[in-house]
Design a protein around this motif. Structure first.
Motif, PDB file in Angstrom:
ATOM      1  N   MET A   1      60.819 -27.591  13.362  1.00 56.98           N
ATOM      2  CA  MET A   1      59.783 -28.536  13.839  1.00 56.98           C
ATOM      3  C   MET A   1      58.924 -27.843  14.897  1.00 56.98           C
ATOM      4  O   MET A   1      58.119 -26.982  14.590  1.00 56.98           O
ATOM      5  N   SER A   2      59.159 -28.200  16.167  1.00 53.51           N
ATOM      6  CA  SER A   2      58.313 -27.592  17.186  1.00 53.51           C
ATOM      7  C   SER A   2      58.671 -26.122  17.399  1.00 53.51           C
ATOM      8  O   SER A   2      57.873 -25.357  17.910  1.00 53.51           O
ATOM      9  N   SER A   3      59.914 -25.742  17.000  1.00 51.33           N
ATOM     10  CA  SER A   3      60.282 -24.330  17.169  1.00 51.33           C
ATOM     11  C   SER A   3      59.439 -23.430  16.267  1.00 51.33           C
ATOM     12  O   SER A   3      59.351 -22.232  16.508  1.00 51.33           O
ATOM     13  N   SER A   4      58.796 -24.034  15.243  1.00 47.71           N
ATOM     14  CA  SER A   4      57.968 -23.223  14.351  1.00 47.71           C
ATOM     15  C   SER A   4      56.784 -22.608  15.096  1.00 47.71           C
ATOM     16  O   SER A   4      56.187 -21.650  14.633  1.00 47.71           O
ATOM     17  N   ARG A   5      56.463 -23.175  16.274  1.00 52.63           N
ATOM     18  CA  ARG A   5      55.366 -22.607  17.060  1.00 52.63           C
ATOM     19  C   ARG A   5      55.786 -21.281  17.685  1.00 52.63           C
ATOM     20  O   ARG A   5      54.946 -20.459  18.020  1.00 52.63           O
ATOM     21  N   PHE A   6      57.086 -21.105  17.920  1.00 50.52           N
ATOM     22  CA  PHE A   6      57.537 -19.928  18.662  1.00 50.52           C
ATOM     23  C   PHE A   6      58.180 -18.880  17.762  1.00 50.52           C
ATOM     24  O   PHE A   6      58.286 -17.732  18.145  1.00 50.52           O
ATOM     25  N   THR A   7      58.634 -19.290  16.549  1.00 51.53           N
ATOM     26  CA  THR A   7      59.200 -18.296  15.650  1.00 51.53           C
ATOM     27  C   THR A   7      58.082 -17.380  15.164  1.00 51.53           C
ATOM     28  O   THR A   7      56.953 -17.818  14.992  1.00 51.53           O
ATOM     29  N   PRO A   8      58.433 -16.096  14.939  1.00 56.97           N
ATOM     30  CA  PRO A   8      57.378 -15.188  14.473  1.00 56.97           C
ATOM     31  C   PRO A   8      56.831 -15.650  13.138  1.00 56.97           C
ATOM     32  O   PRO A   8      57.581 -16.138  12.289  1.00 56.97           O
ATOM     33  N   LYS A   9      55.521 -15.508  12.982  1.00 60.81           N
ATOM     34  CA  LYS A   9      54.881 -15.951  11.740  1.00 60.81           C
ATOM     35  C   LYS A   9      54.059 -14.815  11.169  1.00 60.81           C
ATOM     36  O   LYS A   9      53.676 -13.895  11.898  1.00 60.81           O
ATOM     37  N   GLY A  10      53.779 -14.886   9.905  1.00 66.74           N
ATOM     38  CA  GLY A  10      52.981 -13.823   9.299  1.00 66.74           C
ATOM     39  C   GLY A  10      52.899 -13.977   7.795  1.00 66.74           C
ATOM     40  O   GLY A  10      53.250 -15.018   7.242  1.00 66.74           O
ATOM     41  N   PHE A  11      52.434 -12.922   7.173  1.00 59.78           N
ATOM     42  CA  PHE A  11      52.259 -12.911   5.727  1.00 59.78           C
ATOM     43  C   PHE A  11      53.285 -11.956   5.111  1.00 59.78           C
ATOM     44  O   PHE A  11      53.743 -11.039   5.787  1.00 59.78           O
ATOM     45  N   PRO A  12      53.627 -12.142   3.845  1.00 61.71           N
ATOM     46  CA  PRO A  12      54.557 -11.214   3.199  1.00 61.71           C
ATOM     47  C   PRO A  12      54.023  -9.789   3.275  1.00 61.71           C
ATOM     48  O   PRO A  12      52.835  -9.550   3.038  1.00 61.71           O
ATOM     49  N   SER A  13      54.895  -8.859   3.672  1.00 62.16           N
ATOM     50  CA  SER A  13      54.451  -7.465   3.752  1.00 62.16           C
ATOM     51  C   SER A  13      55.553  -6.569   3.195  1.00 62.16           C
ATOM     52  O   SER A  13      56.702  -6.996   3.048  1.00 62.16           O
ATOM     53  N   VAL A  14      55.184  -5.333   2.918  1.00 61.14           N
ATOM     54  CA  VAL A  14      56.133  -4.402   2.335  1.00 61.14           C
ATOM     55  C   VAL A  14      55.843  -3.027   2.935  1.00 61.14           C
ATOM     56  O   VAL A  14      54.684  -2.686   3.160  1.00 61.14           O
ATOM     57  N   PRO A  15      56.899  -2.237   3.283  1.00 63.31           N
ATOM     58  CA  PRO A  15      56.620  -0.937   3.891  1.00 63.31           C
ATOM     59  C   PRO A  15      56.153   0.081   2.862  1.00 63.31           C
ATOM     60  O   PRO A  15      56.825   0.284   1.839  1.00 63.31           O
ATOM     61  N   LEU A  16      55.028   0.693   3.112  1.00 63.05           N
ATOM     62  CA  LEU A  16      54.494   1.809   2.310  1.00 63.05           C
ATOM     63  C   LEU A  16      54.445   1.520   0.810  1.00 63.05           C
ATOM     64  O   LEU A  16      54.840   2.343  -0.008  1.00 63.05           O
ATOM     65  N   GLN A  17      53.969   0.357   0.449  1.00 62.08           N
ATOM     66  CA  GLN A  17      53.833  -0.041  -0.962  1.00 62.08           C
ATOM     67  C   GLN A  17      55.127   0.196  -1.733  1.00 62.08           C
ATOM     68  O   GLN A  17      55.124   0.720  -2.854  1.00 62.08           O
ATOM     69  N   ASN A  18      56.243  -0.164  -1.124  1.00 66.63           N
ATOM     70  CA  ASN A  18      57.539   0.053  -1.754  1.00 66.63           C
ATOM     71  C   ASN A  18      57.639  -0.795  -3.031  1.00 66.63           C
ATOM     72  O   ASN A  18      57.264  -1.963  -3.032  1.00 66.63           O
TER      73      ASN A  18
END
Lengths: 193, 179
Positions: A1-18
Motif C-alpha cells: 500500500m503506502s510502502s509502495s512509495r518507498f520500495t524501489p521502482k523501475g522498469f524490467p531490465s537485463v544486464p548486457l542484453q543477456n
C-alpha cells in the motif's frame, strides 16, 4: 500500500542484453553453509550428497563452496556478477526445496527486486520520433506573414448565388466566343474549297 | 533523462500561439473551436492533467456578429452581492463598454467549470482591433481559420468591379436611383 512509495521502482531490465544471442548465468558464486550434525541442516546434507554434483555440472559458470559450521543454522549465499549478494536461510529445508531455491537464484539476473511500473521496456520507444507541435505542420506557415489573407477564409465556403451567376455569365461568354471562332474557320475553309 | 531526451521533452510540450480573426464571427459558435486549442485537445499527447494547452490571440473582437435579435435579447447578468445589486446588461451595451468581454464570456461559459478553467483562460488574449502588440504578434506560428465567410459589403466594390458587373437593363439617364 503506502510502502509502495518507498520500495524501489523501475522498469524490467537485463544486464548486457543477456539472452539475446547468448546467455550467461549471472550467478557467479554459491556458498552453502550447514552443520554436519544438527537436524535443521539435514535437507542440505541430503542435497549435497545426492544433487550437488549435477547442480555444479549444470552451472559451469558458478562456483560452489561448502562451508561446514558447527551448530549453525544452514543458509546459502548467492553472489552475482553485478556485485549483488543475497543470503537465504535454509533452515529445515528438504533436499527438494534446496533444488528449487538454488534453481531460482541461479536463473535470476542479480538485479534487486523492484516494483515494476510497466511490465515491458524498450530502449527505442519510437522509430518515427516523438510527436511535437511542429511535426506534420505545413512548412508554408514558416514564411507566412500573420494575419494571412488566405487563412482568414473558412476551410470550406459555400458558393453564393451571385458567384454562381457570375460564373455562368463567364462560361456563356467563352462558349459564344468559341462558336464565333468555329463559324469563321468554316467560312475560311469554304473559301479555300 | 539524457540531455537530448530533455530537449525532445521541451519540443513536445512547446507552447504554440494561434491567431484568430473574429471579424464577422459568432463568438458562441467559435468558442468550441477556441477551447480546443486552449486546452490542447487537438494534440495527440492530450491528457486532462497534462498542461499542454496553447495560447490563442483573438483580434478584431469588436467586429463580432450575432444572429437575429441576439444583440438586444441576449442579456448578461451580474450581482454585486448586496441587496438590490442585480443588474442585467444587454449584449450591445456590454459590447460598447468592453468589446472583448462578450468573446471572453462566451469561451469561459462554454468550458466546463473546474479548477483548470481560470488557468486555461489566462492563455486567451483578446484584442478589440487589429492592433496586437508586437511582442505577442512575433510568437504566432499558426492562424485558426474562421467558421464563417466574411461577406463583401456594397461599399467595398471598386468602380472597375461595378462596371464589369453583368447588367440586365440599362437605366435611362433621367431615372433617379436615390435622391
Amino acid at each position: 500500500m503506502s510502502s509502495s512509495r518507498f520500495t524501489p521502482k523501475g522498469f524490467p531490465s537485463v544486464p548486457l542484453q543477456n539472452g539475446i544471442g547468448r546467455y550467461i548465468c549471472q550467478l557467479k558464486r554459491v556458498t552453502l553453509r550447514f552443520c554436519k550434525s544438527s537436524g535443521s541442516s539435514r535437507g542440505v546434507r541430503d542435497f549435497i550428497e545426492t544433487e550437488l554434483i549435477s547442480f555444479a555440472q549444470d552451472h559451469p559458470g558458478t562456483v560452489v563452496y561448502l562451508k561446514p559450521r558447527r551448530h549453525k543454522s544452514p543458509s546459502f549465499v548467492a553472489e552475482y556478477l553485478n556485485g549483488e549478494r543475497e543470503v537465504i536461510s535454509c533452515h529445515n529445508f528438504s533436499s527438494h526445496e534446496m533444488i528449487k531455491w538454488l534453481n531460482l537464484y541461479a536463473t535470476r539476473s542479480g538485479i534487486p527486486l523492484k516494483r515494476y511500473l510497466k511490465m515491458w521496456h524498450t530502449e527505442c520507444p519510437s522509430i518515427q520520433g516523438v510527436w511535437s507541435p511542429f511535426t506534420n505542420m505545413d512548412p508554408a506557415l514558416n514564411i507566412t506573414q500573420f494575419p494571412s489573407k488566405k487563412l482568414s477564409n473558412p476551410v470550406w465556403e459555400e458558393k453564393s448565388a451571385t458567384e454562381e451567376l457570375l460564373e455562368k455569365v463567364k462560361q456563356q461568354k467563352i462558349s459564344s466566343d468559341d462558336e464565333n471562332d468555329d463559324d469563321n474557320t468554316h467560312s475560311n475553309r469554304a473559301a479555300q474549297v | 533523462m539524457s540531455q537530448f531526451g530533455r530537449v525532445k521533452q521541451w519540443n513536445t510540450f512547446a507552447r504554440c500561439w494561434h491567431l484568430f480573426d473574429a471579424t464577422w464571427q459568432n463568438p458562441l459558435q467559435c468558442s468550441p473551436l477556441i477551447e480546443k486549442y486552449l486546452k490542447g485537445l487537438h494534440k495527440p499527447i492530450y491528457h486532462p492533467f497534462v498542461d499542454c494547452g496553447d495560447h490563442v490571440v483573438i483580434m478584431n473582437s469588436k467586429q463580432i456578429a450575432f444572429p437575429g435579435e441576439e444583440w438586444r435579447r441576449r442579456v448578461y447578468f451580474h450581482h454585486t452581492g448586496y441587496s438590490g445589486g442585480a443588474s442585467w446588461t444587454p449584449a450591445w451595451e456590454l459590447h460598447e463598454k468592453d468589446p472583448t468581454m462578450i468573446f471572453r464570456k462566451a469561451v469561459y461559459h462554454y468550458m466546463k467549470g473546474n479548477l483548470f478553467r481560470r488557468v486555461v483562460m489566462e492563455r486567451l488574449h483578446i484584442y478589440p482591433d487589429s492592433n496586437v502588440p508586437e511582442e505577442i504578434m512575433e510568437n504566432i506560428t499558426n492562424q485558426i481559420q474562421p467558421l464563417r465567410p466574411i461577406p463583401k459589403t456594397l461599399d467595398s466594390y471598386s468602380n472597375e468591379e461595378i462596371e464589369k458587373y453583368p447588367k440586365i437593363i440599362d437605366y435611362p439617364q433621367d431615372y433617379l436611383l436615390s435622391k
